[in-house]
Write a protein that holds these residues in place. Structure first.
Motif, PDB file in Angstrom:
ATOM      1  N   GLU A 138      80.419  31.815   4.528  1.00  0.00           N
ATOM      2  CA  GLU A 138      80.186  32.627   3.327  1.00  0.00           C
ATOM      3  C   GLU A 138      79.221  31.934   2.372  1.00  0.00           C
ATOM      4  OE1 GLU A 138      83.064  31.864   4.569  1.00  0.00           O
ATOM      5  OE2 GLU A 138      83.938  33.770   5.233  1.00  0.00           O
ATOM      6  N   LYS A 159      80.243  44.839   1.932  1.00  0.00           N
ATOM      7  CA  LYS A 159      80.936  43.682   2.517  1.00  0.00           C
ATOM      8  C   LYS A 159      80.532  43.474   3.971  1.00  0.00           C
ATOM      9  CE  LYS A 159      84.905  44.179  -0.572  1.00  0.00           C
ATOM     10  NZ  LYS A 159      86.375  44.341  -0.682  1.00  0.00           N
ATOM     11  N   GLU A 181      79.517  41.853   7.316  1.00  0.00           N
ATOM     12  CA  GLU A 181      79.827  40.611   8.025  1.00  0.00           C
ATOM     13  C   GLU A 181      78.795  40.431   9.133  1.00  0.00           C
ATOM     14  OE1 GLU A 181      82.046  38.428   7.251  1.00  0.00           O
ATOM     15  OE2 GLU A 181      83.072  39.558   5.671  1.00  0.00           O
TER      16      GLU A 181
END
Length: 291
Positions: free
Chosen positions: A153, A178, A180
């Motif tokens: 992250e 969000k 990923e």
């Protein structure tokens, strides 16, 4: 001993002290391929007792054999001076611990330089996003090779925070959804985004050029023709032309007096005509008084 292409990496990159970090990375690659990496990560295990289980003796004997092979890789990949210093050390773990104590400060200095550069990187508006993010990924990997691994992250946040303001929409969309992804996938998405922005700007420029060219064609006017000056006359009849005063005088001199036919003056200036007028006025006044 170093016969395979992978093992020959150590032959081409022998340890010469300043290259400790690169050498250690190549050594780990070779030991991993030979399944010997575990012996350099921990110290030598205790020798089992004679009455211990056979499996313990076999495990210990295998560790000793693997450590001996790993030690040969390490010593063979050093320069001659270092070989003399480390050839009598018992285990590969002890050899690498001693090297780390001597040259670990170099790796610490490199880690500081790399991390300083990484955390200060900022992309310029005109810069290629592939080059910028590619360099950041390389620096992150270099820190990992120096046993300084960052959370994924944090790696992504570093890349996003280094982008210019024009990527604000991309960053907001990335955070809201969000997303990923790996660093490689993030780089691919950024390259696609930059190409889309370039294509849109190109279309806008083409529209402006077309509009400007059409404006020039519409605004272009033909040069005005100069009008010929026509002399003004009080009479619009084409057959009448007012003669000039000098022309009238010359005509009077040539043609003569209309009363008596004498040249040199008009009738209104004729002395004989003027005297006759005076005589006529005098006769008229006398007859008027006689009545």
């Amino acid at each position: 001993m170093l016969s395979t292409p992978l093992q020959s990496i150590l032959d081409r990159n022998r340890l010469t002290r300043p290259n400790y970090v690169d050498w250690l990375r190549n050594l780990k690659v070779v030991l991993t391929q030979q399944r010997l990496l575990y012996v350099i990560l921990k110290s030598k295990p205790a020798c089992p007792k004679e009455d211990a289980a056979k499996a313990l003796h076999e495990t210990y004997d295998k560790w000793v054999d693997d450590d001996t092979q790993a030690k040969c890789y390490i010593i063979a990949s050093m320069d001659n001076e270092l070989q003399k210093h480390y050839e009598n050390i018992a285990t590969s773990f002890e050899i690498l611990s001693g090297l780390k104590d001597l040259y670990g400060e170099t790796s610490r200095t490199m880690r500081y330089k790399i991390s300083s550069k990484l955390f200060r990187m900022k992309m310029k508006e005109s810069q290629n996003v592939s080059d910028h993010v590619g360099e950041m990924i390389h620096l992150i990997q270099s820190l990992k090779n120096l046993d300084f691994a960052m959370a994924h992250e944090l790696q992504v946040d570093l890349v996003l925070s280094s982008l210019p303001r024009s990527y604000g929409g991309f960053v907001s969309n990335f955070q809201l959804n969000k997303v990923e992804c790996t660093l490689a996938q993030l780089l691919q998405n950024l390259v696609v985004h930059q190409q889309n922005v370039v294509d849109q700007d190109k279309k806008k420029d083409d529209v402006v050029v077309v509009a400007a060219s059409s404006f020039k064609r519409k605004g272009k006017t033909q040069p005005k023709k100069k009008k010929k000056k026509v002399p003004k006359t009080t009479n619009t009849s084409p057959s009448f032309v007012r003669p000039k005063a000098s022309t009238q005088l010359k005509g009077a001199v040539k043609q003569g007096c209309f009363q008596y036919g004498m040249e040199g003056h008009f009738k209104r200036n004729c002395p004989i005509f003027l005297k006759s007028l005076e005589k006529g006025k005098g006769a008229a006044s006398a007859s008027g008084s006689g009545k």
